[in-house]
Design an enzyme around this catalytic site. Structure first.
Site: not given
Ligand code: MRU
Length: 350
Positions: A47-48, A241
């Site tokens: 994720r991220g 994102d």
């Molecule tokens: O649901 P996730 O864990 O994928 O969400 C991730 C985030 O909101 C992060 O802050 C974003 O992807 C930036 S990652 C460098």
């Protein structure tokens, strides 16, 4: 500085660190098809936003090798279409996913058919290398504009996990700025928000920063306003994102509340994201799709039901912070103060 094996190409397949079980276990899962990789992305093994982009690129590679094992297809685009679709639909908000698929797709037609799998692998490796380089750049640029706090450490609050775990495994975006500050010799303290419901802050950010020996304090999300009102936070630094063409930035649910609060207490609010996170086709934040995730993420904690049976649930996974609340937008091109549509347009001119 630690690097993390978030996404790796090993012995002809994709290996990903299972972020669902961190920090208790370090488990790796191997992937040999696009369909499986898409499931790994949807279920948050990885994720991220930038990490999802890297995983999707390697998901395309494993699919191509899988198909080639039973013969070179007469049409690569046709043979790859179901796998590409599964990857594309795995998570809707992180635009890096689409960005990386759009980099891979043209190679299916521009490469001699017998060379397609290897060419895709080269491209996926390039995406990973570029991600590492971009994170190091963002870390340097962001660190330079952090507020001065003469005679005392700088206290940075962050939300979710925008670290090495959320990227290709090195530095990260928001946490890259924190690492950049540490590498520049600054004394830094981090306040990590727990990040309900998936607890990326408590599980991942805390684990990642402590591994680097960075002073980290965990709070629940609803404590942030109190700490800001008490003058205990110098700057808020988060990832994104998807950043719209006017600078509005989607990030993990809860970010918007922190931004509003930071503005109320005149605390600088920094968004850190590579250009692959900028969606120039989204004129503003209202065009960013917001993922709704399963309700069990809200009704349960660690597999144990905490909510009253029968209650209705909402689980939007992201919110959008308007550009007017963002003090700095940091990309691999530099640190932009108060993003606007015009400044964002100029960013892409080099
Ligand atoms: O649901 P996730 O864990 O994928 O969400 C991730 C985030 O909101 C992060 O802050 C974003 O992807 C930036 S990652 C460098």
């Amino acid at each position: 500085m630690n690097s993390f094996h978030v996404v790796q190409w090993i012995d002809g397949h994709l290996r990903m660190l299972d972020q669902r079980v961190l920090p208790h276990e370090e488990v790796f899962i191997d992937y040999t098809s696009a369909e499986e990789t898409a499931r790994g992305i949807r279920d948050m093994v990885v994720r991220g936003a930038p990490a999802i982009g890297c995983a999707a690129a390697f998901g395309v590679v494993v699919e191509a090798f899988r198909i080639a094992a039973s013969g070179i297809p007469s049409s690569w685009p046709q043979a790859m279409a179901p796998g590409l679709r599964a990857l594309e639909e795995s998570r809707p908000t992180a635009v890096n996913l689409r960005w990386s698929l759009e980099r891979m797709r043209p190679l299916l037609v521009s490469t001699p058919p017998g060379d397609v799998p290897q060419r895709l692998l080269d491209e996926a490796q390039a995406i990973l290398r570029e991600d590492h380089a971009a994170c190091l750049q963002m870390g340097r640029f962001g660190a330079r504009v952090l507020p001065d706090t003469p005679g005392r450490p700088l206290t940075i609050m962050t939300h979710c996990n925008a670290g090495a775990l959320a990227t290709g495994g090195v530095y990260g975006t928001a946490l890259g700025v924190i690492r950049g500050a540490v590498d520049a010799g600054r004394a830094v303290r981090v306040i990590a928000c727990e990040t309900r419901p998936f607890l990326q802050g408590a599980r991942l950010t805390a684990w990642e920063l402590l591994k680097d020996g960075i002073d980290t304090t965990l709070i629940t999300d609803n404590m942030a306003a109190h700490l800001m009102s008490q003058g205990l936070i110098d700057v808020v630094v988060v990832g994104s994102d998807r950043v719209a063409a006017n600078g509005d930035a989607a990030n993990k649910i809860g970010t918007l509340g922190h931004a509003i609060c930071a503005s109320r207490y005149r605390i600088p609010f920094m968004v850190v994201a590579p250009l692959s996170t900028v969606d120039r086709n989204a004129p503003d934040g209202s065009h960013i799709p917001i993922e709704e995730r399963p309700m069990t993420e809200v009704t349960h904690i660690g597999g144990v039901r905490t909510a009253a049976p029968g209650v209705k649930v909402r689980n939007p996974a992201f919110d959008v912070t308007p550009a007017e609340l963002i003090t700095w937008f940091v990309s691999e091109r530099g640190a932009m103060e108060h993003p606007t549509r015009e400044k964002m347009r100029l960013l892409f001119l080099g």
